[in-house]
Design a protein around this motif. Structure first.
Motif, PDB file in Angstrom:
ATOM      1  N   LEU A  20      10.564  10.631   4.349  1.00 19.01           N
ATOM      2  CA  LEU A  20       9.704  10.156   3.252  1.00 19.01           C
ATOM      3  C   LEU A  20       8.311   9.850   3.774  1.00 19.01           C
ATOM      4  N   GLU A  21       8.264   9.292   4.989  1.00 16.69           N
ATOM      5  CA  GLU A  21       6.984   8.884   5.575  1.00 16.69           C
ATOM      6  C   GLU A  21       6.099  10.102   5.847  1.00 16.69           C
ATOM      7  N   LYS A  22       6.747  11.216   6.243  1.00 13.73           N
ATOM      8  CA  LYS A  22       5.964  12.393   6.636  1.00 13.73           C
ATOM      9  C   LYS A  22       5.504  13.219   5.430  1.00 13.73           C
ATOM     10  N   ILE A  23       6.210  13.098   4.321  1.00 15.39           N
ATOM     11  CA  ILE A  23       5.897  13.954   3.158  1.00 15.39           C
ATOM     12  C   ILE A  23       4.767  13.336   2.350  1.00 15.39           C
ATOM     13  N   PRO A  24       3.799  14.152   1.870  1.00 19.66           N
ATOM     14  CA  PRO A  24       2.705  13.591   1.062  1.00 19.66           C
ATOM     15  C   PRO A  24       3.254  12.922  -0.194  1.00 19.66           C
ATOM     16  N   ALA A  25       2.666  11.802  -0.547  1.00 21.59           N
ATOM     17  CA  ALA A  25       3.185  11.007  -1.668  1.00 21.59           C
ATOM     18  C   ALA A  25       3.172  11.793  -2.970  1.00 21.59           C
ATOM     19  N   ASP A  78       0.821  -1.211   0.000  1.00 21.32           N
ATOM     20  CA  ASP A  78       0.000   0.000   0.000  1.00 21.32           C
ATOM     21  C   ASP A  78       0.853   1.259   0.000  1.00 21.32           C
ATOM     22  N   GLY A  79       0.707   2.081  -1.062  1.00 19.39           N
ATOM     23  CA  GLY A  79       1.273   3.426  -1.161  1.00 19.39           C
ATOM     24  C   GLY A  79       2.578   3.651  -0.449  1.00 19.39           C
ATOM     25  N   ILE A  80       2.728   4.870   0.052  1.00 13.81           N
ATOM     26  CA  ILE A  80       3.953   5.285   0.728  1.00 13.81           C
ATOM     27  C   ILE A  80       4.208   4.412   1.951  1.00 13.81           C
ATOM     28  N   ALA A  81       3.143   4.110   2.678  1.00 12.37           N
ATOM     29  CA  ALA A  81       3.308   3.333   3.917  1.00 12.37           C
ATOM     30  C   ALA A  81       3.962   1.988   3.595  1.00 12.37           C
TER      31      ALA A  81
END
Length: 772
Positions: free
Chosen positions: A277-282, A244-247
């Protein structure tokens, strides 16, 4: 007043509770004073008790000051002792009363009181008020759901407006203070107005509450719906095996980080970047930049290395198998490998293979890697003019990348590859920085254990890398850079070496490439020598290989066309296949000449022979130089001229030749620029020959720098010059005495055919060169 004959009455203080007249209510009584007051009330035959409320709930032992003055006279209907000592009573409020005075407050409170009657007001206004209150109460009941609808029926049956107000007040969720205010309002009209006010407020509050709860519910529904859909999406992705996405990406990267074998400071940096990377919107651009950066940090080798395969004999075999000649270079490589075997960790040397094109510098570097069993990376520095090609761009730029060095390390995948930097002499610098200076950090053994790339930002250790650079000449390499490299000169090949190379390497390789075999095409030795002499002129063997390829193509056409089954190339029929010879074999003159001397020159493609021609004719002493001569060469000519003017008597030349004769010096192949000091003695000899009319021996070649006093100074490139002389068919070579040490570089096969004359003065040169 029903109880005026008895002025005193027991008082029960209530906590957090208030009894209105006509209200029936259960109370739990536990305090000593209160129990005693109850007992006292029960002893009376009518069991009346005064119920007044405490102002503060917390007070355990109230004094008369803590109790409101107005309360309700009530009748105790029932009394029940509970197991825990508390008494439960059922009381019914009768009417309002005011405390006049406390008679007793020891064992229990006892007060004198005055009954307060409702001020009855009749009329339409009261009816209207009562009706308005009932209407509002009905609305309140419908909206609130806290009061049962039966209550409305009960209240509607009451006729007295005062009682209506009291009953409604007892059902509303009011604070004690507010209830007390209503209790203290004796005027029925005022009491109804207060209730009306309160009901209005309550209704507005309820509407607001309803709105808020609806909004919250909507929001909840939306959130729940989104959550539900997301969970479904997750489930679907899981089924498809997608993360799933960035996560998911972050989780994957963290897993990867656990397995990464790298120094702690690198892991720490990667961990920080993953957190970012985790904190920044994808969707943001920054996200992609960080992702790429993390990938680079993962892809560069930090600890992976190949085991050096240090078998000297095998290494020697590989080098001999792939390269003919190049003794010095091979020797140096084997020395390096031997040291590596003895010392486990050694700063990699930086070898610079210098030589003309086509002598096998790059392929020798590749063979070194092969003999070591290391990975090979090759980058060409030709035309690199931007410093960031070496050091990388800062990550703030769009499309930033690490420099070529880090890219090469990624390609190699190990920390100890053989890194070939081709064409290090062809770098140029401009306004974008000086890449050659950036290379200093890469090639300096003292600095390169912490090479800093602008993109990577973390110091990178290059000390285990074996750097091999190649160049055609060292002139254009900046001094500081040259200083950090060990120069291995690879000069051109002799004819005999070229013949071996053609037979052992080039021809078999081309036969295979053209689908031929030895049965189909044979090239005789005589033909090969002819190709080397008359169809190519070079230090290396690149053009020789091209000519071999041409022969193979011609043969293939003949065989495929069915003209012949087998092609044999000899010296005689060579021209049929390759056309007319491109070069005249041998630059040696056919006969002895006046004013023409064969000089030896060094060029980036190896050695060559140059003829210096001088002609003298009547004039006014003008010296003309032609043939694209550079400044140094022109100065050599003037120096030779001045020397001869100073020595006219010894040389038996007319003393005033420089006033009566014009002299023209020309070096053929006029279109090719020539420069360098080593034509000094050649020009002097040609001038003397032309002025004295003595002939110069056709078999003599010469090289050396001249001074005004006629001394001969040493020159460079002796091996290449000697090979050129040998190829040109000269038999005697005049060289400066100080170049004697360079004779050991010259192959024995060449030495045996040549006579070397070592000189340190022009007199010795003329002695040998001029034919008596």
């Amino acid at each position: 007043m029903g109880s005026n004959h008895k002025k005193t009455i027991p008082l029960l203080p209530l906590r957090g509770l208030l009894v209105f007249p006509s209200m029936v209510l259960h109370l739990d009584v536990g305090r000593d004073k209160s129990v005693k007051a109850l007992d006292q009330a029960m002893m009376e035959d009518n069991s009346f008790i005064f119920l007044a409320t405490q102002e503060e709930v917390q007070i355990e032992e109230p004094t008369p000051d803590d109790i409101y003055r107005i309360g309700t006279i009530s009748k105790v209907r029932q009394m029940l002792k509970l197991p825990n000592g508390t008494i439960r009573v059922l009381v019914e409020g009768l009417y309002r009363a005011k405390i006049i005075d406390y008679v007793n407050d020891d064992t229990y409170f006892e007060v004198t009181y005055q009954k307060l009657d409702d001020e009855e007001q009749e009329g339409l206004e009261m009816d209207a008020l009562s009706r308005a209150v009932l209407d509002l109460f009905e609305q309140y009941i419908n909206a609130s759901k806290k009061v049962s609808p039966e209550t409305l029926a009960t209240v509607s049956d009451i006729n007295e407006p005062g009682r209506i107000a009291d009953v409604i007040a007892s059902h509303l969720p009011l604070k004690i203070k507010d209830k007390q205010r209503i209790l203290e309002t004796i005027s029925v009209k005022e009491r109804l107005e207060k209730i009306l006010d309160i009901l209005n407020n309550e209704r507005e509050l309820l509407e607001l509450e309803k709105k808020i709860s609806q909004r919250v519910k909507k929001q909840m529904e939306k959130t729940q719906k989104e959550y539900y859909l997301r969970e479904q999406m997750k489930a679907i992705k899981k089924e498809l095996g997608e993360k799933d996405g960035i996560a998911g990406e972050v989780a994957e990267l963290r897993e990867k980080l656990k397995d990464l074998d790298a120094p702690d400071y690198v892991k720490e940096k990667i961990k920080k970047e993953i957190d970012r990377l985790e904190k920044i919107p994808a969707a943001s651009a920054e996200s992609g930049v960080i992702r790429t950066y993390i990938d680079w940090l993962f892809d560069i080798p930090w600890t992976e290395s190949t085991e050096d395969d240090l078998d000297i004999h095998r290494a020697e075999e590989i080098l001999d198998q792939e390269h003919y000649g190049l003794e010095k270079a091979k020797e140096r490589v084997l020395e390096y490998l031997s040291v590596q075997k003895l010392v486990k960790k050694m700063k990699g040397p930086i070898l610079c293979l210098v030589g003309p094109p086509g002598v096998g510098k790059t392929s020798l570097a590749k063979s070194i890697a092969k003999s070591l069993g290391r990975k090979v990376v090759r980058i060409s520095l030709g035309g690199v003019r931007d410093e960031s090609e070496i050091r990388g761009h800062r990550r703030t730029y769009v499309g930033a990348l690490p420099g070529r060095i880090i890219q090469g390390m990624k390609t190699a995948g190990t920390v100890n590859p053989v890194f070939i930097l081709d064409e290090i002499d062809k770098m140029s610098s401009d306004f974008r920085g000086d890449p050659a200076s950036a290379l200093l950090e890469v090639l300096d053994p003292e600095q390169n254990n912490s090479f800093s790339d602008h993109y990577i930002e973390i110091p990178y250790d290059l000390s285990k890398v074996m750097f091999i650079t190649t160049a055609n000449s060292t002139h254009t390499i900046p001094r500081p850079l040259l200083d950090r490299m060990e120069i291995l000169n690879i000069s051109g090949y002799t004819e005999i070496e070229k013949l071996h190379i053609a037979q052992k390497y080039l021809l078999p390789r081309q036969l295979e490439a053209h689908g031929l075999s030895k049965d189909k095409l044979q090239v005789q030795e005589g033909a090969l020598i002819e190709v080397i002499r008359r169809y190519t002129r070079e230090a290396g063997v690149r053009n020789l290989e091209r000519e071999m390829a041409t022969l193979c193509r011609k043969a293939a056409k003949i065989i495929v066309a069915g003209e012949k089954k087998k092609v044999i190339v000899t010296a005689k029929n060579l021209a049929q296949y390759l056309g007319k010879p491109k070069y005249r074999y041998g630059m040696a003159e056919r006969e002895n000449q006046i004013g023409a001397v064969t000089g030896l020159a060094w060029t980036p493609v190896g050695g060559d022979t140059l003829t210096v021609e001088v002609s003298v004719y009547p004039g006014k002493g003008k010296l003309t130089l032609t043939g694209q001569l550079g400044d140094v060469m022109q100065e050599s000519a003037r120096a030779a001229f001045s020397y001869i003017r100073a020595k006219v008597e010894e040389l038996q030349i007319e003393p005033d030749f420089y006033e009566k004769k014009d002299i023209h010096i020309h070096v053929p192949e006029g279109a090719i620029p020539k420069d360098g000091p080593s034509a000094g003695i050649t020009m002097a000899t040609a001038l003397v020959s032309a002025l004295t009319g003595k002939k110069v021996s056709k078999s003599v070649g010469m090289t050396g720098e001249i001074t005004l006093r006629g001394r001969v100074l040493p020159i460079g490139g002796l091996k290449e010059k000697t090979l050129a002389a040998h190829r040109a068919g000269l038999t005697t070579i005049i060289i400066p005495k100080e170049n004697e040490k360079d004779l050991e570089d010259i192959p024995d096969s060449v030495k045996k055919d040549l006579e070397f004359v070592l000189v340190d003065h022009l007199d010795q040169v003329l002695e040998k060169a001029l034919v008596k």
